[in-house]
Design a protein around this motif. Structure first.
Motif, PDB file in Angstrom:
ATOM      1  N   LYS A   2      -1.622   6.572  -5.715  1.00 31.35           N
ATOM      2  CA  LYS A   2      -1.095   5.710  -4.665  1.00 31.35           C
ATOM      3  C   LYS A   2      -1.874   4.401  -4.614  1.00 31.35           C
ATOM      4  CE  LYS A   2       1.086   9.088  -1.632  1.00 31.35           C
ATOM      5  NZ  LYS A   2       1.242   9.556  -0.222  1.00 31.35           N
ATOM      6  N   THR A   3      -1.147   3.322  -4.403  1.00 29.96           N
ATOM      7  CA  THR A   3      -1.788   2.018  -4.338  1.00 29.96           C
ATOM      8  C   THR A   3      -2.615   1.883  -3.061  1.00 29.96           C
ATOM      9  OG1 THR A   3       0.225   1.080  -3.350  1.00 29.96           O
ATOM     10  CG2 THR A   3      -0.032   0.875  -5.733  1.00 29.96           C
ATOM     11  N   SER A   4      -3.687   1.129  -3.168  1.00 31.77           N
ATOM     12  CA  SER A   4      -4.582   0.903  -2.030  1.00 31.77           C
ATOM     13  C   SER A   4      -4.030  -0.209  -1.136  1.00 31.77           C
ATOM     14  CB  SER A   4      -5.975   0.541  -2.539  1.00 31.77           C
ATOM     15  OG  SER A   4      -5.911  -0.637  -3.329  1.00 31.77           O
ATOM     16  N   ALA A   5      -4.817  -0.616  -0.156  1.00 31.74           N
ATOM     17  CA  ALA A   5      -4.364  -1.596   0.827  1.00 31.74           C
ATOM     18  C   ALA A   5      -3.978  -2.928   0.189  1.00 31.74           C
ATOM     19  CB  ALA A   5      -5.454  -1.816   1.876  1.00 31.74           C
ATOM     20  N   ASP A   6      -4.618  -3.276  -0.943  1.00 29.85           N
ATOM     21  CA  ASP A   6      -4.286  -4.539  -1.611  1.00 29.85           C
ATOM     22  C   ASP A   6      -3.227  -4.354  -2.700  1.00 29.85           C
ATOM     23  OD1 ASP A   6      -5.766  -3.203  -3.526  1.00 29.85           O
ATOM     24  OD2 ASP A   6      -7.154  -4.855  -3.919  1.00 29.85           O
ATOM     25  N   VAL A  46      -3.958  -0.239  -8.133  1.00 30.71           N
ATOM     26  CA  VAL A  46      -4.272   1.099  -8.607  1.00 30.71           C
ATOM     27  C   VAL A  46      -4.767   0.943 -10.044  1.00 30.71           C
ATOM     28  CG1 VAL A  46      -1.945   1.564  -9.494  1.00 30.71           C
ATOM     29  CG2 VAL A  46      -3.405   3.467  -8.834  1.00 30.71           C
ATOM     30  N   ALA A  84       0.840  -1.193   0.000  1.00 27.58           N
ATOM     31  CA  ALA A  84       0.000   0.000   0.000  1.00 27.58           C
ATOM     32  C   ALA A  84       0.876   1.243   0.000  1.00 27.58           C
ATOM     33  CB  ALA A  84      -0.907   0.000   1.224  1.00 27.58           C
TER      34      ALA A  84
END
Length: 247
Positions: free
Chosen positions: A196-200, A203, A178
């Motif tokens: 920005k990449t998420s929790a998993d 993107v 993340a």
């Protein structure tokens, strides 16, 4: 100014400096030059002297469409570093160790640690990674050896046209990460707003070019040697080409 205010201000400044450094970092990627595949170094339209950085390349590897290794190597010429594609790899990957760099208060970058530049505003250990998809895959892109930070398209099939959506997952040390910063068009718009990449670790981007696309992900991890650097910057590129209409 009280101690709390000083702390917050200092922390904000440090974060700003790290973000600024990351935005303007250099990377490596693959692209065609004179009908040959080259490994390039730079940022945006500026591909710099890769020949003098040849010794910094720690690995080059080729794979077929299933991820099985295919023999390949680099060819050093007087002005380019080319990739031997005789065995027709569907995937090509490289790793470059760019060493330790420190930025002075005047904005000058020195290839030294903060132990040698005591007034450095930031000191980084820099690793560069690059993966090229040379054609359509038969399965989703796998994790590749040596790619500590890697961008994976979630689907096996790449988009066909610019403007189409593409879901990506950024992996650090084999796990989704993340907060990795993603730039969807490293070549033509390196100063664009970062996603920005998420929790998993995912993107979604819009494919920018009906031609060469170079997507970059940047992630900072804790320093390997806190006496020399503040952080380790990992910069990974994913390159692929959307074909143009027949002539």
């Amino acid at each position: 100014m009280n101690n709390i205010t000083k702390f917050v201000t200092t922390a904000a400044l440090a974060a700003s400096l790290l973000a600024s450094a990351a935005t303007h970092a250099h990377g490596i990627w693959f692209a065609q030059r004179n009908n040959q595949l080259a490994l390039l170094y730079g940022i945006g339209a500026d591909d710099l002297d890769m020949v003098k950085r040849f010794s910094m390349v720690k690995s080059i590897a080729g794979f077929d469409a299933t991820g099985k290794p295919v023999p390949t190597s680099l060819i050093k010429t007087d002005h380019l570093i080319l990739v031997d594609t005789e065995n027709q790899p569907a995937l090509v990957a490289a790793v470059l160790d760019n060493g330790t760099w420190s930025k002075t208060p005047e904005g000058k970058w020195l290839k030294k640690g903060k132990d040698e530049v005591p007034d450095a505003v930031v000191s980084e250990q820099n690793y560069k990674y690059a993966v090229l998809i040379r054609g359509q895959m038969t399965a989703p892109l796998p994790l590749l050896p040596g790619q500590t930070l890697q961008i994976l398209p979630v689907d096996a099939t790449l988009p066909a046209l610019l403007g189409q959506s593409m879901k990506l997952r950024v992996m650090y040390q084999g796990k989704p990460v993340a907060g990795a910063r993603v730039l969807h068009d490293w070549i033509n718009d390196p100063d664009s707003e970062q996603l920005k990449t998420s929790a998993d670790g995912t993107v979604t981007i819009k494919v920018r070019n009906q031609g060469l696309n170079v997507v970059v992900a940047i992630f900072n991890s804790p320093p390997e040697d806190p006496k020399k650097t503040n952080t380790v910057e990992h910069l990974a590129s994913l390159s692929f080409v959307l074909p143009h209409a027949p002539e």
